[in-house]
Design an enzyme around this catalytic site. Structure first.
Site, PDB file in Angstrom:
ATOM      1  N   CYS A   2       8.300  11.652  -4.617  1.00  0.00           N
ATOM      2  CA  CYS A   2       6.954  12.164  -4.823  1.00  0.00           C
ATOM      3  C   CYS A   2       5.991  11.280  -4.060  1.00  0.00           C
ATOM      4  O   CYS A   2       6.370  10.241  -3.526  1.00  0.00           O
ATOM      5  CB  CYS A   2       6.593  12.176  -6.318  1.00  0.00           C
ATOM      6  SG  CYS A   2       7.622  13.266  -7.330  1.00  0.00           S
ATOM      7  N   GLY A  28       6.310  15.900  -1.323  1.00  0.00           N
ATOM      8  CA  GLY A  28       6.452  16.832  -2.433  1.00  0.00           C
ATOM      9  C   GLY A  28       5.593  18.054  -2.237  1.00  0.00           C
ATOM     10  O   GLY A  28       4.391  17.933  -1.967  1.00  0.00           O
ATOM     11  N   ASN A 101       6.436   7.977  -8.899  1.00  0.00           N
ATOM     12  CA  ASN A 101       7.451   8.377  -7.929  1.00  0.00           C
ATOM     13  C   ASN A 101       8.732   7.637  -8.251  1.00  0.00           C
ATOM     14  O   ASN A 101       8.747   6.410  -8.313  1.00  0.00           O
ATOM     15  CB  ASN A 101       6.986   8.031  -6.505  1.00  0.00           C
ATOM     16  CG  ASN A 101       8.089   8.248  -5.474  1.00  0.00           C
ATOM     17  OD1 ASN A 101       8.896   9.157  -5.602  1.00  0.00           O
ATOM     18  ND2 ASN A 101       8.112   7.411  -4.451  1.00  0.00           N
ATOM     19  N   TYR A 257      14.848   9.691   6.282  1.00  0.00           N
ATOM     20  CA  TYR A 257      14.306  11.045   6.130  1.00  0.00           C
ATOM     21  C   TYR A 257      12.958  11.126   5.434  1.00  0.00           C
ATOM     22  O   TYR A 257      12.076  11.851   5.869  1.00  0.00           O
ATOM     23  CB  TYR A 257      15.310  11.909   5.357  1.00  0.00           C
ATOM     24  CG  TYR A 257      14.798  13.289   5.015  1.00  0.00           C
ATOM     25  CD1 TYR A 257      14.854  14.330   5.949  1.00  0.00           C
ATOM     26  CD2 TYR A 257      14.256  13.569   3.762  1.00  0.00           C
ATOM     27  CE1 TYR A 257      14.381  15.601   5.635  1.00  0.00           C
ATOM     28  CE2 TYR A 257      13.782  14.831   3.443  1.00  0.00           C
ATOM     29  CZ  TYR A 257      13.848  15.842   4.387  1.00  0.00           C
ATOM     30  OH  TYR A 257      13.372  17.095   4.080  1.00  0.00           O
TER      31      TYR A 257
END
Length: 501
Positions: A2, A28, A101, A257
């Site tokens: 997040c 997100g 997160n 990523y």
């Protein structure tokens, strides 16, 4: 995964929070929320959807105040309802809102403690609400009418004692200030910075440095493992180490990523780390396929582009953009449910035929998780006329679930789990497949000026840095978080059961 942000400003912070969340939207796309504080009152707007859809002009006008926090969510659990959108709120003590997160690995135990010992009610299945109540309780037991920074840091210290897992947090104590803190292993990222205005210094806490950059804030630094930062409503900044035995073990997949390439995480440039990933891949191809017949290197947009460019340079092969991306389709990796992912790949990418026809093509992606996306992309390359299609992953084989806040929960849904490289190549339809070696990835990410001795690499090697993950836990999250559960969210909503433990 997040995105979180908190700002203590000298004027209304609603627009700055909105802009920061837009920059962090890649973290997100399921839900977004902002809460601000003005004269002891809270103003909250949150809902499912992208930032641009959740906040209309009428909502922004109501989000008044010089202090606030925000969140963009993507669900690691099966449930994807607006009730799970953050920030969460509790009225006692003082009125606290929190955005988080990561993922707590002992959430069931904590939920039971909250209900039976702390006498608090949790209304959703979100571990973020559990974390909020733990922090609120630890602040309440200080028994102060007006909390000081010492009280806040003591509450964070006791929160660390109770919570396990990976977490980066921003929380606002109504009328008093904003606190940010990071788990003792620094698994999830969090940074803070400042900017000078005519009225004084403003401070921001965020998941990634790029949010600070875009809004004109200067990065001060990352929070250290276990550290907390507290910024009072008057603009005074305090930091404190709140964990007894902190250890740097940041998530290496942030660099593969999750993060934007223009971010700096723990002093490491994500962009340079990805360049080094391409160098390492080229070296492996030269070792294992010295007589390769690659005509062109083509990245799968967008995350792999940096690695693919350096890979092509090192091999002396042409680099070409072979896919056009529809930027109005979200990131496939974070879509809840396999059916949605399958549908979106063809909508998201379209091949440029002239870059494929009659060529031996090396496709480069950042990683291979479930394998569905790359299988469809390889088929698209063949339909565009490629003679041979080779595939290269900038990350090692993803073989194990992630338990610290990334949607890789179910081992049997990971294509590389219990399979060899050749078996994966056959399943995705590649003529041959190259994975990055884990030591090379670690060296690529940690090989810059900033040295980090250890990373959380659990998705690649199955070694969970918190030391509390066993087969029973993995089986439980597999049941709660696999794609079947996401199709039937009502079956997955009871990740924690407050009354039946």
């Amino acid at each position: 995964m997040c995105g979180i942000v908190g700002i203590v400003g000298k004027s209304n912070v609603n627009q700055a929070l909105y802009d920061a969340l837009t920059v962090l939207q890649h973290r997100g796309q399921d839900a977004a929320g902002i809460v601000t504080s003005h004269e002891g009152r809270l103003f909250l707007r949150k809902d499912n959807g992208l930032v641009r859809d959740v906040f209309q002009q009428r909502h922004m006008q109501r989000l008044v105040g010089n202090m606030g926090i925000g969140h963009v969510r993507y669900p690691t659990a099966g449930s994807s309802t607006s009730a799970e959108a953050q920030p969460f709120y509790v009225n006692s003590p003082y009125g606290i809102t929190l955005a988080h997160n990561g993922n707590l690995t002992n959430v069931e135990q904590l939920a039971k403690e909250i209900y039976e010992s702390d006498l608090r009610h949790v209304n959703t299945s979100s571990d973020s609400e559990v974390l909020l109540n733990v922090f609120a309780h630890e602040l309440a037991v200080r028994g102060k009418l007006h909390p000081t920074e010492e009280d806040v840091f003591a509450a964070v210290k006791d929160t660390h004692k109770r919570c396990r897992g990976g977490y980066a947090v921003v929380a606002m104590v109504t009328g008093y200030g904003i606190v940010g803190f990071r788990d003792p292993n620094a698994i999830r990222p969090i940074v803070f910075g400042q900017r000078q205005t005519d009225d004084g210094v403003e401070y921001m806490i965020a998941s990634e440095s790029v949010a600070l950059d875009v809004l004109g804030f200067t990065l001060i630094r990352d929070l250290a493992p276990g550290e907390a930062v507290y910024i009072t409503a008057e603009g005074q900044l305090h930091t404190r180490q709140c964990a007894p035995n902190p250890k740097y073990a940041p998530c290496i997949f942030e660099h593969v990523y999750l993060a934007r390439p223009d971010s700096i995480i723990d002093g490491i440039s994500v962009y340079k780390a990805r360049l080094r990933m391409g160098e390492k891949l080229a070296e492996k191809i030269q070792r294992e396929r010295p007589g390769h017949d690659i005509d062109v290197v083509i990245p799968i947009p967008d995350t792999s582009r940096t690695s693919a460019l350096e890979l092509a340079n090192q091999l002396g092969v042409k680099f070409r953009e072979g896919f056009v991306k529809n930027r109005y389709i979200g990131r496939t990796f974070i879509m809840p449910g396999q059916a949605a992912r399958k549908k979106s790949v063809r909508q998201k990418l379209n091949a440029i035929e002239l870059e494929f026809r009659g060529k031996n093509v090396m496709l480069v992606d950042d990683s291979i998780v479930r394998g569905t996306t790359c299988k469809q992309i390889i088929q698209m390359a063949r339909e565009a006329g490629a003679k041979k299609v080779y595939f290269c992953s900038a990350a090692p084989a993803v073989r194990y679930p992630n338990v610290y806040g990334i949607d890789m929960p179910s081992a049997h849904e990971l294509i590389a789990h219990d399979r060899s490289t050749q078996e994966v190549a056959d399943l995705i339809g590649a003529d041959w497949l190259i994975y990055q070696d884990l030591p090379d990835l670690i060296d690529a990410v940690g090989g810059g000026k900033v040295k980090i001795d250890h990373f959380d690499c659990a998705v690649f090697d199955g070694q969970y840095v918190t030391g509390d993950i066993d087969a029973t836990y993995l089986s439980k999250i597999d049941t709660a978080r696999n794609d079947t559960a996401k199709v039937r969210p009502q079956a997955a909503s009871a990740i924690i059961d407050l009354y039946n433990n």
